[in-house]
Design an enzyme around this catalytic site. Structure first.
Site, PDB file in Angstrom:
ATOM      1  N   GLU A 146       0.818  -1.218   0.000  1.00 30.88           N
ATOM      2  CA  GLU A 146       0.000   0.000   0.000  1.00 30.88           C
ATOM      3  C   GLU A 146       0.853   1.270   0.000  1.00 30.88           C
ATOM      4  O   GLU A 146       0.447   2.314   0.507  1.00 30.88           O
ATOM      5  CB  GLU A 146      -0.958   0.028   1.200  1.00 30.88           C
ATOM      6  CG  GLU A 146      -1.800  -1.238   1.355  1.00 30.88           C
ATOM      7  CD  GLU A 146      -2.923  -1.355   0.339  1.00 30.88           C
ATOM      8  OE1 GLU A 146      -3.151  -0.379  -0.401  1.00 30.88           O
ATOM      9  OE2 GLU A 146      -3.546  -2.422   0.266  1.00 30.88           O
ATOM     10  N   LEU A 147       2.054   1.166  -0.555  1.00 35.36           N
ATOM     11  CA  LEU A 147       3.013   2.274  -0.598  1.00 35.36           C
ATOM     12  C   LEU A 147       3.270   2.867   0.793  1.00 35.36           C
ATOM     13  O   LEU A 147       3.489   4.075   0.943  1.00 35.36           O
ATOM     14  CB  LEU A 147       2.580   3.373  -1.572  1.00 35.36           C
ATOM     15  CG  LEU A 147       2.553   2.996  -3.064  1.00 35.36           C
ATOM     16  CD1 LEU A 147       2.425   4.248  -3.924  1.00 35.36           C
ATOM     17  CD2 LEU A 147       3.787   2.209  -3.495  1.00 35.36           C
TER      18      LEU A 147
END
Lengths: 408, 447
Positions: A146-147
């Site tokens: 999810e970065l």
């Protein structure tokens, strides 16, 4: 010469079956095989297969000028093999063109960096080995689940030997700076950082079929025009998004496939522009500045923080209980138990427990198989209770065997 | 705005949620400047000391002049025979009846028929109506009597200060509402807190359903307490959907909330509460079955079924049969401080209703920081998102979730915290604003 850098995230979690309190201690089968298989086949039909075919055609048509990157989670790779091997083959065909770069991530699409450096490293190594065996590539670029990103992650990834990593170009971090340049994370000496241009990325990923959006309908020509307007004020326009955007979040009849098929031509009409993969971007562009991100950020929700997975006590309780199993899982070193433990780490399980209904609730609901975050928590905790019981029993047995061996 | 309101229950004389709802609603309306004349079947005390905007009147004791009585009587006959089509007013009717209690009541009614008819017109200048104001065996007679009192009050009020809207709560008062509308031409709002289909499932009392249908069709606005009830009213009673307005109930905040302590000996036990009428509608048997399943897994739990009703003996027998009598307690009907104390001592409140138009009790439980589990078949589930929800028939799932709440403290804490926040938005003032808007619409439409 500004580059357009596409990276697509491909991920599916192993969804848990409806696991009641009375199943605890009685059943070691946690996964909803039917739902996982059904969803995989559905998404393969609506997104993976048609989109892979479309991208392959683009790559052939533009003879190496259209280039992209993928990150595939370990759990989605496992499910390809189990339920849809033809999808895996189509990704292999893409990788074989030489125009597609594969990125690394944690095997279980997990939040392990936040709770266990040891498990994190293990999962990165596992993923790396898997990508090499399936696609013949040794990834040079890393993207975390999810970065999720901060300075410490960058340092860790630099130490693991990667050349670059990806992060969200969140406003609260960027300030006046542009995400369209290559940065160096604070405290690192070698590794480069590419940041998502969220405005342009989300135009495709979220707003494409939104009739209330003033720019609706979005055409490839219009989008290319916006990209070209960055000429002179950026060197790499990073378009990062979920791969399921194509055909799954934005349905086929929205025209998303036609949009993507037409986009390369419009982008390349301006001779200043080209497509590059992340590795090619950092090889050709200089680092323009240092970015200091002491606190965690992510690409989720309006807040771009961790609250989608760790915003309430249920989420924290669940994840703490899960990582409390680590010592025994490692000591036991049982392949099956370790695999189950890793699959329970998938971030989606915690996302389902999110109680932020109001601002971002609609997106959360779309991805949520549970009626409520409470149901998600109950189900997960029931499964985890069973897992812990089994783990304790196996661990005790192992200790007993070890003690007997010593005595003998 | 002046409203003539017909209701069957009003605190302190309560049988169920109807009185609580009427009380909360009228208080909020009065705060917002609406004048209300509220007619109850009979009044203990004089009804003084109320809000300046709210005056209570008793139907019992209403004096009706002979000439007026004749007019009302004619209209009344027409209403019951033509529109409602109920012939036998002294039929065997009871608001919350089942087959078992029917036989018992038959005897009572037979005795009652020997008494003089209380609502007929005697040969005097003035007659006095008498009502008991409960849900006795002669309920339909009482309802008719109430209707006449309502009609008389309507005429009296129209001649006096006048009023703008008639608002009738549940079927017992619909005949009064219809008569009042006929006599005065004022718009009628009927408020559906429950329907016969909720109370009795498929074994409905056709007379009650007929009264409900006539009331809803005669009304200018049908106000319902949930979307669940809205669809029921549209499907079962053929009410035009555009006439139906949803106004969710709320809960009145207690000002002084006392703290109740759990005895030290019981500290290690968890308590799961069912509180409500022990009748078909409330699904008590599902609670008992779920309790048995929980106790097989978690012996250290106590279950409490507080309330009375026609299914109580069956529930006690079933508890014995399941051998869980030492863990499932039946303290009977509770009121006032006992109710508060019961809530406060509970670790979970379960409402497994089979068909619950709204259900205020879970909101009261939330006031005491008790986590709540509801059936999907209850209207309150539409406003209380942070409660656990199950299908009433799925006792296995109910038991599993009861265990989860008692085993995972973070779950209960999160539910309580979020419900408490949510409760701040569920207010009678908000409901009253919706009601006023509906009043304004019908008054405007009526000219």
């Amino acid at each position: 010469m500004p580059a357009v850098c596409f990276y697509f995230q491909v991920h599916q979690p192993y969804r848990l079956r409806h696991y009641t309190f009375f199943d605890i201690g009685g059943s070691p089968f946690y996964e909803d095989v039917q739902a996982n298989c059904d969803i995989m086949l559905k998404v393969a039909r609506k997104c993976y297969l048609p989109m892979n075919a479309l991208l392959l055609e683009c790559i052939r048509k533009y003879e190496g000028r259209f280039r992209i990157a993928f990150s595939l989670s370990g759990t989605v790779l496992d499910q390809f093999e189990e339920y849809a091997p033809e999808v895996l083959e189509s990704f292999q065909a893409l990788a074989a063109t030489g125009c597609v770069e594969m990125l690394d991530e944690t095997y279980g699409h997990s939040l392990s960096f936040l709770y266990s450096r040891e498990s994190f490293r293990t999962q990165v190594a596992e993923h790396r080995a898997r990508i090499k065996s399936l696609f013949g590539q040794e990834p040079r670029v890393f993207r975390n689940t999810e970065l999720i990103y901060n300075n410490a992650l960058a340092k860790e990834i630099e130490n693991l030997g990667y050349d670059a990593l990806l992060a969200e170009g969140a406003d609260h971090v960027m300030g006046w700076r542009s995400p369209n340049y290559v940065y160096r994370p604070q405290g690192c000496s070698r590794i480069a950082l590419l940041l998502k241009n969220y405005a342009l990325s989300d135009d495709i990923a979220f707003r494409f079929s939104n009739h209330d959006w003033p720019e609706y309908p979005l055409t490839a020509e219009k989008f290319a025009h916006w990209v070209h307007a960055m000429n002179g004020s950026g060197e790499s326009i990073n378009l990062f998004m979920d791969y399921e955007t194509f055909g799954e979040h934005q349905w086929e009849h929205s025209g998303i496939f036609e949009f993507m098929a037409a986009l390369p031509e419009y982008i390349l009409q301006n001779p200043d522009f080209c497509f590059k993969t992340p590795s090619e971007v950092i090889a050709s562009k200089e680092v323009r500045g240092t970015l200091d991100v002491p606190n965690f950020m992510s690409w989720a929700d309006a807040e771009r923080d961790l609250t989608a997975w760790l915003g309430n006590d249920m989420q924290k309780d669940a994840i703490h209980a899960l990582y409390a199993c680590q010592d025994k899982v490692l000591a036991l070193n049982d392949a099956g138990m370790t695999r189950t433990w890793e699959r329970l780490q998938t971030s989606d399980h915690f996302y389902y427990m999110c109680t932020k209904w109001f601002a971002d609730g609609d997106v959360h609901k779309y991805f949520n198989a549970y009626g409520s975050p409470y149901d998600a928590y109950i189900n997960f905790m029931n499964v985890l209770a069973d897992f812990t019981l089994r783990l304790d029993a196996l661990y005790a047995a192992q200790q007993a065997t070890a003690a007997t061996t010593i005595q003998a | 705005m002046r409203v003539l309101m017909f209701g069957w229950e009003f605190p302190p004389h309560i049988s169920g949620g109807l009185g609580t709802a009427c009380h909360g609603m009228t208080q909020a309306l009065a705060r917002q400047g609406v004048d209300i004349v509220f007619l109850v079947p009979s009044l203990k005390g004089d009804g003084k000391g109320m809000d300046a905007h709210l005056s209570l009147r008793s139907a019992s004791g209403t004096k009706v002049r002979r000439s007026t009585a004749r007019t009302i009587e004619t209209l009344n006959e027409e209403l019951w025979q033509r529109r409602i089509q109920v012939q036998h007013v002294d039929s065997l009717l009871f608001a919350y009846a089942t087959q078992q209690s029917y036989a018992l009541r038959e005897q009572a009614v037979r005795e009652m028929r020997q008494h003089t008819q209380r609502c007929t017109v005697p040969h005097e200048e003035e007659q006095t109506l008498t009502l008991r104001g409960d849900y006795g065996a002669d309920l339909l007679q009482e309802v008719q009597c109430y209707g006449q009192a309502g009609a008389a009050l309507a005429l009296q009020e129209q001649a006096g200060r006048g009023f703008d809207v008639i608002h009738a709560h549940d079927w017992m008062t619909y005949p009064a509402g219809m008569l009042a509308k006929k006599l005065t031409g004022k718009p009628l709002v009927v408020h559906v807190h429950a329907t016969e289909y909720d109370r009795s499932g498929e074994n409905i009392n056709p007379d009650v359903a007929a009264i409900e249908r006539a009331g809803m069709l005669a009304a200018d606005v049908v106000m319902v307490v949930s979307h669940l009830t809205r669809s029921l009213v549209v499907q079962r009673y053929n009410v035009p959907p555009e006439k139906v307005v949803v106004v969710h109930n709320a809960v009145s905040r207690h000002d002084a909330r006392q703290r109740y302590d759990v005895p030290p000996l019981c500290h290690k036990e968890k308590r799961v509460l069912f509180m409500g009428r022990v009748t078909f509608q409330k699904g008590p048997e599902y609670f008992v079955e779920a309790a048995a399943e929980v106790l097989r897994r978690m012996p250290n739990v106590r279950f409490i079924m507080a309330g009375s009703g026609d299914m109580l003996p069956r529930m006690v027998r079933r508890a014995g049969q399941l051998r869980i009598g030492n863990r499932l307690h039946f303290p009977g009907f509770m009121r006032g401080a006992e109710v508060d104390r019961m809530y406060a001592m509970s670790d979970l409140y379960v409402m497994p209703s089979v068909s619950e138009p709204f259900g205020i009790a879970p909101l009261e439980a939330v006031l005491y920081d008790v986590p709540v589990m509801l059936s999907y078949q209850s209207g309150v589930a539409e406003v209380l998102h942070n409660a656990l929800k199950v299908n009433f028939w799925d006792t296995h799932e109910m038991a599993s979730k009861i265990c989860a709440v008692l085993s995972y403290p973070k779950l209960a804490a999160a539910m309580v915290k979020n419900c408490r926040e949510e409760l701040k938005t569920i207010t009678w003032d908000k409901a009253a604003a919706h009601i006023r808007a509906a009043y304004a619409r019908v008054c405007h439409a009526g000219g």
